[in-house]
Design an enzyme around this catalytic site. Structure first.
Site, PDB file in Angstrom:
ATOM      1  NE  ARG A 182      18.470 -25.361 -13.397  1.00  0.00           N
ATOM      2  CZ  ARG A 182      19.179 -26.466 -13.683  1.00  0.00           C
ATOM      3  NH1 ARG A 182      20.390 -26.639 -13.172  1.00  0.00           N
ATOM      4  NH2 ARG A 182      18.697 -27.368 -14.516  1.00  0.00           N
ATOM      5  CB  SER A 185      12.935 -24.463 -16.319  1.00  0.00           C
ATOM      6  OG  SER A 185      13.480 -25.445 -17.142  1.00  0.00           O
ATOM      7  CD  GLU A 214      15.674 -22.053 -13.619  1.00  0.00           C
ATOM      8  OE1 GLU A 214      15.511 -23.217 -13.257  1.00  0.00           O
ATOM      9  OE2 GLU A 214      16.153 -21.744 -14.722  1.00  0.00           O
TER      10      GLU A 214
HETATM   11  P1  FAD Z   1      19.812 -12.342 -17.595  1.00  0.00           P
HETATM   12  O1  FAD Z   1      18.459 -12.927 -17.771  1.00  0.00           O
HETATM   13  O2  FAD Z   1      20.158 -11.114 -18.349  1.00  0.00           O
HETATM   14  O3  FAD Z   1      20.039 -12.072 -16.048  1.00  0.00           O
HETATM   15  C1  FAD Z   1      19.745 -13.079 -15.101  1.00  0.00           C
HETATM   16  C2  FAD Z   1      20.151 -12.558 -13.710  1.00  0.00           C
HETATM   17  O4  FAD Z   1      21.554 -12.393 -13.630  1.00  0.00           O
HETATM   18  C3  FAD Z   1      19.561 -11.193 -13.389  1.00  0.00           C
HETATM   19  O5  FAD Z   1      19.285 -11.166 -12.014  1.00  0.00           O
HETATM   20  C4  FAD Z   1      20.687 -10.223 -13.722  1.00  0.00           C
HETATM   21  O6  FAD Z   1      20.613  -9.035 -12.948  1.00  0.00           O
HETATM   22  C5  FAD Z   1      21.907 -11.041 -13.344  1.00  0.00           C
HETATM   23  N1  FAD Z   1      23.113 -10.759 -14.165  1.00  0.00           N
HETATM   24  C6  FAD Z   1      23.226 -10.857 -15.509  1.00  0.00           C
HETATM   25  N2  FAD Z   1      24.502 -10.611 -15.881  1.00  0.00           N
HETATM   26  C7  FAD Z   1      25.191 -10.349 -14.750  1.00  0.00           C
HETATM   27  C8  FAD Z   1      26.555 -10.016 -14.466  1.00  0.00           C
HETATM   28  N3  FAD Z   1      27.476  -9.922 -15.442  1.00  0.00           N
HETATM   29  N4  FAD Z   1      26.922  -9.802 -13.178  1.00  0.00           N
HETATM   30  C9  FAD Z   1      26.005  -9.907 -12.178  1.00  0.00           C
HETATM   31  N5  FAD Z   1      24.711 -10.209 -12.379  1.00  0.00           N
HETATM   32  C10 FAD Z   1      24.313 -10.437 -13.654  1.00  0.00           C
HETATM   33  N6  FAD Z   1      19.200 -22.184 -17.561  1.00  0.00           N
HETATM   34  C11 FAD Z   1      19.844 -23.292 -17.122  1.00  0.00           C
HETATM   35  O7  FAD Z   1      20.426 -23.280 -16.019  1.00  0.00           O
HETATM   36  N7  FAD Z   1      19.863 -24.430 -17.851  1.00  0.00           N
HETATM   37  C12 FAD Z   1      19.248 -24.539 -19.059  1.00  0.00           C
HETATM   38  O8  FAD Z   1      19.306 -25.576 -19.694  1.00  0.00           O
HETATM   39  C13 FAD Z   1      18.539 -23.385 -19.549  1.00  0.00           C
HETATM   40  N8  FAD Z   1      17.866 -23.438 -20.707  1.00  0.00           N
HETATM   41  C14 FAD Z   1      17.164 -22.361 -21.139  1.00  0.00           C
HETATM   42  C15 FAD Z   1      16.443 -22.462 -22.341  1.00  0.00           C
HETATM   43  C16 FAD Z   1      15.710 -21.380 -22.814  1.00  0.00           C
HETATM   44  C17 FAD Z   1      14.949 -21.504 -24.118  1.00  0.00           C
HETATM   45  C18 FAD Z   1      15.708 -20.154 -22.083  1.00  0.00           C
HETATM   46  C19 FAD Z   1      14.969 -18.962 -22.606  1.00  0.00           C
HETATM   47  C20 FAD Z   1      16.403 -20.059 -20.872  1.00  0.00           C
HETATM   48  C21 FAD Z   1      17.128 -21.167 -20.387  1.00  0.00           C
HETATM   49  N9  FAD Z   1      17.846 -21.109 -19.173  1.00  0.00           N
HETATM   50  C22 FAD Z   1      18.542 -22.211 -18.744  1.00  0.00           C
HETATM   51  C23 FAD Z   1      17.837 -19.901 -18.354  1.00  0.00           C
HETATM   52  C24 FAD Z   1      18.903 -18.840 -18.788  1.00  0.00           C
HETATM   53  O9  FAD Z   1      19.237 -18.999 -20.143  1.00  0.00           O
HETATM   54  C25 FAD Z   1      20.179 -18.923 -17.955  1.00  0.00           C
HETATM   55  O10 FAD Z   1      19.886 -18.759 -16.591  1.00  0.00           O
HETATM   56  C26 FAD Z   1      21.221 -17.881 -18.384  1.00  0.00           C
HETATM   57  O11 FAD Z   1      22.422 -18.087 -17.686  1.00  0.00           O
HETATM   58  C27 FAD Z   1      20.759 -16.442 -18.157  1.00  0.00           C
HETATM   59  O12 FAD Z   1      21.707 -15.589 -18.783  1.00  0.00           O
HETATM   60  P2  FAD Z   1      21.345 -14.117 -19.224  1.00  0.00           P
HETATM   61  O13 FAD Z   1      22.597 -13.464 -19.706  1.00  0.00           O
HETATM   62  O14 FAD Z   1      20.225 -14.132 -20.185  1.00  0.00           O
HETATM   63  O15 FAD Z   1      20.903 -13.475 -17.848  1.00  0.00           O
HETATM   64  P1  NAP Z   2      13.783 -33.874 -19.091  1.00  0.00           P
HETATM   65  O1  NAP Z   2      14.895 -34.567 -19.780  1.00  0.00           O
HETATM   66  O2  NAP Z   2      12.392 -33.983 -19.615  1.00  0.00           O
HETATM   67  O3  NAP Z   2      13.759 -34.283 -17.553  1.00  0.00           O
HETATM   68  C1  NAP Z   2      12.793 -33.741 -16.672  1.00  0.00           C
HETATM   69  C2  NAP Z   2      13.482 -33.348 -15.383  1.00  0.00           C
HETATM   70  O4  NAP Z   2      13.967 -34.503 -14.757  1.00  0.00           O
HETATM   71  C3  NAP Z   2      14.669 -32.468 -15.681  1.00  0.00           C
HETATM   72  O5  NAP Z   2      14.303 -31.173 -15.353  1.00  0.00           O
HETATM   73  C4  NAP Z   2      15.804 -33.038 -14.874  1.00  0.00           C
HETATM   74  O6  NAP Z   2      16.179 -32.245 -13.764  1.00  0.00           O
HETATM   75  C5  NAP Z   2      15.285 -34.337 -14.304  1.00  0.00           C
HETATM   76  N1  NAP Z   2      16.121 -35.449 -14.781  1.00  0.00           N
HETATM   77  C6  NAP Z   2      16.081 -36.045 -15.995  1.00  0.00           C
HETATM   78  N2  NAP Z   2      16.958 -37.075 -16.028  1.00  0.00           N
HETATM   79  C7  NAP Z   2      17.535 -37.119 -14.808  1.00  0.00           C
HETATM   80  C8  NAP Z   2      18.509 -37.959 -14.223  1.00  0.00           C
HETATM   81  N3  NAP Z   2      19.052 -38.978 -14.893  1.00  0.00           N
HETATM   82  N4  NAP Z   2      18.886 -37.713 -12.960  1.00  0.00           N
HETATM   83  C9  NAP Z   2      18.355 -36.701 -12.264  1.00  0.00           C
HETATM   84  N5  NAP Z   2      17.426 -35.870 -12.769  1.00  0.00           N
HETATM   85  C10 NAP Z   2      17.004 -36.089 -14.021  1.00  0.00           C
HETATM   86  O7  NAP Z   2      14.143 -32.318 -18.933  1.00  0.00           O
HETATM   87  P2  NAP Z   2      14.049 -31.138 -19.986  1.00  0.00           P
HETATM   88  O8  NAP Z   2      13.054 -30.171 -19.478  1.00  0.00           O
HETATM   89  O9  NAP Z   2      13.960 -31.644 -21.381  1.00  0.00           O
HETATM   90  O10 NAP Z   2      15.461 -30.446 -19.787  1.00  0.00           O
HETATM   91  C11 NAP Z   2      16.656 -31.142 -20.099  1.00  0.00           C
HETATM   92  C12 NAP Z   2      17.796 -30.523 -19.326  1.00  0.00           C
HETATM   93  O11 NAP Z   2      17.961 -29.139 -19.704  1.00  0.00           O
HETATM   94  C13 NAP Z   2      17.546 -30.515 -17.819  1.00  0.00           C
HETATM   95  O12 NAP Z   2      18.773 -30.719 -17.164  1.00  0.00           O
HETATM   96  C14 NAP Z   2      17.029 -29.126 -17.557  1.00  0.00           C
HETATM   97  O13 NAP Z   2      17.330 -28.658 -16.245  1.00  0.00           O
HETATM   98  C15 NAP Z   2      17.758 -28.299 -18.601  1.00  0.00           C
HETATM   99  N6  NAP Z   2      16.931 -27.147 -18.989  1.00  0.00           N
HETATM  100  C16 NAP Z   2      16.879 -26.102 -18.139  1.00  0.00           C
HETATM  101  C17 NAP Z   2      16.130 -24.976 -18.450  1.00  0.00           C
HETATM  102  C18 NAP Z   2      16.125 -23.780 -17.536  1.00  0.00           C
HETATM  103  O14 NAP Z   2      15.623 -22.746 -17.928  1.00  0.00           O
HETATM  104  N7  NAP Z   2      16.674 -23.901 -16.356  1.00  0.00           N
HETATM  105  C19 NAP Z   2      15.410 -24.938 -19.630  1.00  0.00           C
HETATM  106  C20 NAP Z   2      15.454 -26.053 -20.469  1.00  0.00           C
HETATM  107  C21 NAP Z   2      16.231 -27.158 -20.127  1.00  0.00           C
HETATM  108  P3  NAP Z   2      17.223 -31.032 -13.799  1.00  0.00           P
HETATM  109  O15 NAP Z   2      16.470 -29.904 -14.349  1.00  0.00           O
HETATM  110  O16 NAP Z   2      17.540 -30.888 -12.380  1.00  0.00           O
HETATM  111  O17 NAP Z   2      18.390 -31.402 -14.636  1.00  0.00           O
END
Ligand code: FAD
Ligand code: NAP
Length: 339
Positions: free
Chosen positions: A166, A239, A335
């Protein structure tokens, strides 16, 4: 003032928490020229610029005294097709999930585990988006960014982005690089990642006999729809905390007291703990303070039940961080990007 700048614009529709703060100025950039124009004009007026995409990784804690530049560029293309190995490129403002779906429609594999992540292509490298055992670094071919200090374009390779969990160079240097377009190297044969969470089980439940990239995408979409609140119905930014990676010794101390701790050993001897488990164990799941709360099904997700302010959500997050530190000796890192 440039014609497409608006004044005192509510950012409520532009952040998935649905927080109602105002941007002093707001503009959309549909191409590189509009990006350059907006940055030049903001520079001339000594205005800071906040670039946003889908607003799904933001926590806005007050009015933004800046130009908020919304990336609205569109376009996706096959850049190079060598049969088995295909390089695709998309503009920063392309919504992420439709881009993933488009790649699957082209018969390409590699992005399926990253289905249904909100936001834009341009923001994906910021935190090296990841889910279900895949991160964009695994399929990353390069990106083009504008250096906001010099106005020059620069291409970044995988190594130069310095991706981490991340994390990336871009996240560590906020405001320096504006990502314009991103490239991915995809394949025509599937290298399936099914060992994460309930993916394999869901495919079985769905009666899938031949596992394809599209089938994995559909399984992951169905898991995510069940588990995660839809921002269109309940404000959230996914998250709220990163999963902490702690020393093996600390993980052992926690396990001695809590044998059920959800922990994943890392290659370097450290251990990744599931932040959601820690928060749930501490009793925060479903907790609500006014309109700010912890989701009732997924404790890693903070939610806005309607009128919560960014400051209220931030205060709740800080209380959770302090409690988790006190109970487990673990520091939770936020995050979403705080403004
Ligand atoms: P924004 O929120 O608009 O911006 C995020 C940051 O990036 C800000 O600092 C902004 O200034 C910067 N930025 C945006 N665009 C640019 C650009 N073109 N150039 C330079 N900087 C820029 N994330 C995960 O990693 N894994 C997941 O599974 C995941 N699941 C999610 C589920 C839900 C329901 C939600 C709401 C969020 C989730 N996220 C997840 C977080 C998020 O969706 C991601 O981080 C996504 O990439 C953010 O994109 P955005 O366009 O909305 O960015
Ligand atoms: P989950 O399946 O309930 O698992 C809980 C956590 O355990 C996850 O966050 C994941 O870490 C870790 N995990 C699960 N299985 C694993 C494995 N086999 N090896 C190593 N780590 C493991 O998680 P969840 O919340 O439903 O999310 C599912 C996936 O979507 C995850 O990868 C999560 O990161 C991603 N997600 C991200 C966001 C966001 O905003 N960043 C939001 C929703 C979902 P990791 O997170 O490191 O993968």
């Amino acid at each position: 003032m440039t014609t497409n700048w608006q004044e005192r614009v509510s950012l409520k529709p532009y952040n998935t928490f649905g927080i109602d703060v105002r941007a002093r100025y707001f503009a959309q950039a549909h191409d590189d020229d509009e990006v350059r124009q907006a940055l030049a004009e903001a520079g001339a007026r000594q205005l800071p610029v906040l670039v946003i995409g889908g607003g799904s990784n933001l926590l806005l804690t007050g009015d933004i005294d800046a130009l908020v530049l919304h990336m609205a560029s569109r376009g996706r293309r096959l850049l190079c097709d060598e049969g088995e190995r295909v390089v695709v490129e998309a503009e920063a403002g392309e919504p992420w999930h439709p881009f993933v779906q488009w790649s699957l429609e082209q018969g390409l594999c590699g992005l399926e585990n990253l289905s249904l992540i909100p936001g834009t292509v341009g923001a994906a490298p910021m935190q090296n988006v990841g889910a279900y055992g895949v991160e964009i670094k695994d399929v990353f071919a390069g990106l083009t960014a504008l250096d906001r200090q010099t106005g020059e374009l620069r291409d970044f390779s995988l190594e130069e982005c310095d991706f981490g969990y991340r994390d990336s160079l871009f996240k560590r240097k906020p405001g320096r690089w504006l990502i314009l377009r991103v490239r991915f190297v995809l394949g025509r044969s599937l290298n399936a990642h099914l060992d994460y969470g309930p993916v394999r089980q869901r495919l079985a439940e769905q009666g899938v006999e031949t596992v394809t990239a599209k089938a994995i995408s559909a399984a992951i979409c169905s898991i995510r729809r069940e588990k995660l609140p839809d921002p269109a119905e309940l404000g959230n930014a996914g998250s709220f905390f990163k999963n902490p990676v702690v020393t093996g010794a600390l993980a052992e101390r926690i396990r001695a007291q809590y044998p059920n701790v959800v922990a994943y050993p890392q290659a370097d001897g450290q251990v990744k703990l599931a932040a959601g488990w820690l928060i749930e164990q501490a009793g925060w799941k479903g907790h609500r303070e006014g309109d700010a709360g912890v989701h009732r099904l997924q404790s890693l997700v903070l939610v806005n039940y309607g009128q919560a302010s960014g400051a209220q959500l931030h205060a709740l997050a800080q209380r959770i961080q302090a409690d988790i530190f006190e109970r487990f000796g673990v520091t939770l890192e936020m995050e979403p990007n705080l403004y």
